[in-house]
Design an enzyme around this catalytic site. Structure first.
Site, PDB file in Angstrom:
ATOM      1  N   HIS A  52      -2.150   0.746   8.616  1.00 29.69           N
ATOM      2  CA  HIS A  52      -1.955  -0.680   7.901  1.00 29.69           C
ATOM      3  C   HIS A  52      -2.985  -1.200   7.662  1.00 29.69           C
ATOM      4  O   HIS A  52      -3.374  -1.189   9.513  1.00 29.69           O
ATOM      5  CB  HIS A  52      -0.298  -1.453   7.219  1.00 29.69           C
ATOM      6  CG  HIS A  52       0.264  -1.567   8.723  1.00 29.69           C
ATOM      7  ND1 HIS A  52      -0.545  -2.872   9.467  1.00 29.69           N
ATOM      8  CD2 HIS A  52       0.489  -1.122   9.819  1.00 29.69           C
ATOM      9  CE1 HIS A  52       0.006  -3.128  10.706  1.00 29.69           C
ATOM     10  NE2 HIS A  52       0.413  -2.237  10.873  1.00 29.69           N
ATOM     11  N   GLU A 177       7.098   3.439  10.150  1.00 28.51           N
ATOM     12  CA  GLU A 177       6.898   2.821  11.568  1.00 28.51           C
ATOM     13  C   GLU A 177       8.772   2.959  12.025  1.00 28.51           C
ATOM     14  O   GLU A 177       9.697   3.663  11.696  1.00 28.51           O
ATOM     15  CB  GLU A 177       6.637   1.814  11.694  1.00 28.51           C
ATOM     16  CG  GLU A 177       6.155   0.755  12.764  1.00 28.51           C
ATOM     17  CD  GLU A 177       5.526   1.241  13.425  1.00 28.51           C
ATOM     18  OE1 GLU A 177       5.198   3.072  14.179  1.00 28.51           O
ATOM     19  OE2 GLU A 177       3.848   1.593  13.997  1.00 28.51           O
TER      20      GLU A 177
END
Length: 320
Positions: A52, A177
């Site tokens: 990201h 994550e």
């Protein structure tokens, strides 16, 4: 499980374009004595992993020099301003720079890189990154021939009127994550996220609320295991060119399990910490041993078993 992901070099790349260097699919595994690998073509697919872009939590840790700003304190994690952190203006610019790069990056017979599928972590910053990098996705359930858009501007294909189908965006919990402890790694409910990203396909999400996040950090072993199971799921997909928008620690736990037979420079390049909005492309090759095996949906790790015996409500009361 033995891993080698600790103590890896951090990328020196500070911008999106610098972080894209080395995209040569050089990370295949092979017999250490030959120096080469030979794969059956139908067992391979190109996977383009993208971390990201810059989020507000990245800025906060840089400014404070510590991750302590990501702890919830005495308040619920969801009340913290960095919970499920969003992209900064710089992060949006990084995503748009990557989009420009892909529009002029040759792939196959085209002058630009096109994807069959984009797999996205359900956290807000990865959804935002995917949207700014790839544009609006193809509607879930809509066939490619009914959703055609212009090729990237300034491309030879655009000049000749070539149309392409935008990829589907499929959201999967497996590539989120490493969860727990830090508030940025929790997520909002899928009900809330899906309302913000209506073109994304959330049909394979099992849990609306974030049942994975807690004050305890997900173990290294569990994160490594789900990373490999995610590869198994990717291998089961029919698409041959897939982008995955994910996170740095997840990638560290994934790539840290591979590359021991590579030369040192290639191994370090594969395993180093990914920069914001970095594109890292690999060839995934199936050895065939797990083909066809069912990949169960991701579930929270089981808690430590209780040592307290609880009698069934249908049992006779215990004698005191």
């Amino acid at each position: 499980m033995a891993t080698s992901f600790l103590g890896l070099k951090k990328s020196s790349s500070s911008g999106a374009l610098n972080a894209m260097e080395g995209d040569g699919f050089e990370y295949s595994l092979g017999p250490p004595d030959s120096g080469f690998s030979i794969f059956l073509a139908d067992r391979t697919k190109k996977i383009h992993f993208i971390r990201h872009a810059e989020g507000f939590h990245n800025v906060a840790t840089k400014e404070t020099g510590s991750n302590d700003c990501l702890l919830r304190g005495d308040e619920p994690a969801s009340a913290h301003p960095l919970y499920d952190s969003r992209l900064t203006a710089k992060g949006i610019a990084q995503s748009e720079a990557l989009r420009t790069h892909l529009a002029s990056r040759p792939s196959g017979a085209r002058s630009f890189t096109a994807f069959d599928l984009v797999v996205v972590s359900p956290l807000t910053r990865t959804c935002e990154t995917a949207l700014h990098v790839f544009g609006q996705p193809r509607e879930p359930g809509k066939p490619a021939f009914l959703d055609q858009v212009d090729a990237p501007k300034n491309s030879p294909e655009y000049a000749t009127g070539v149309k392409v189908a935008p990829p589907r965006f499929l959201v999967r919990e497996e590539c989120r994550e490493r969860w727990g402890h830090y508030v940025c790694d929790g997520r909002r409910s899928i009900t809330e996220i899906a309302a913000e990203f209506p073109g994304f396909d959330f049909s394979e999400m099992v849990h609306d609320e974030d049942v994975f996040y807690s004050d305890a950090r997900e173990s290294d072993e569990h994160c490594c295991d789900r990373a490999v199971r995610f590869l198994q799921w990717l291998n089961s997909r029919p698409e041959k060119c897939i982008a995955v928008v994910t996170h740095s620690s997840f990638l560290r736990h994934l790539f840290g399990q591979f590359g021991e037979t590579l030369k040192a420079d290639d191994r370090d390049d594969l395993q180093r910490l990914a920069g914001n909005c970095e594109l890292r492309s690999v060839v995934l090759c199936s050895h065939g041993v797990k083909d066809g095996q069912k990949v169960d949906p991701l579930m929270p790790p089981p808690a430590n078993p209780s040592t307290v015996r609880m009698g069934s409500v249908y049992e006779k009361p215990l004698s005191m």
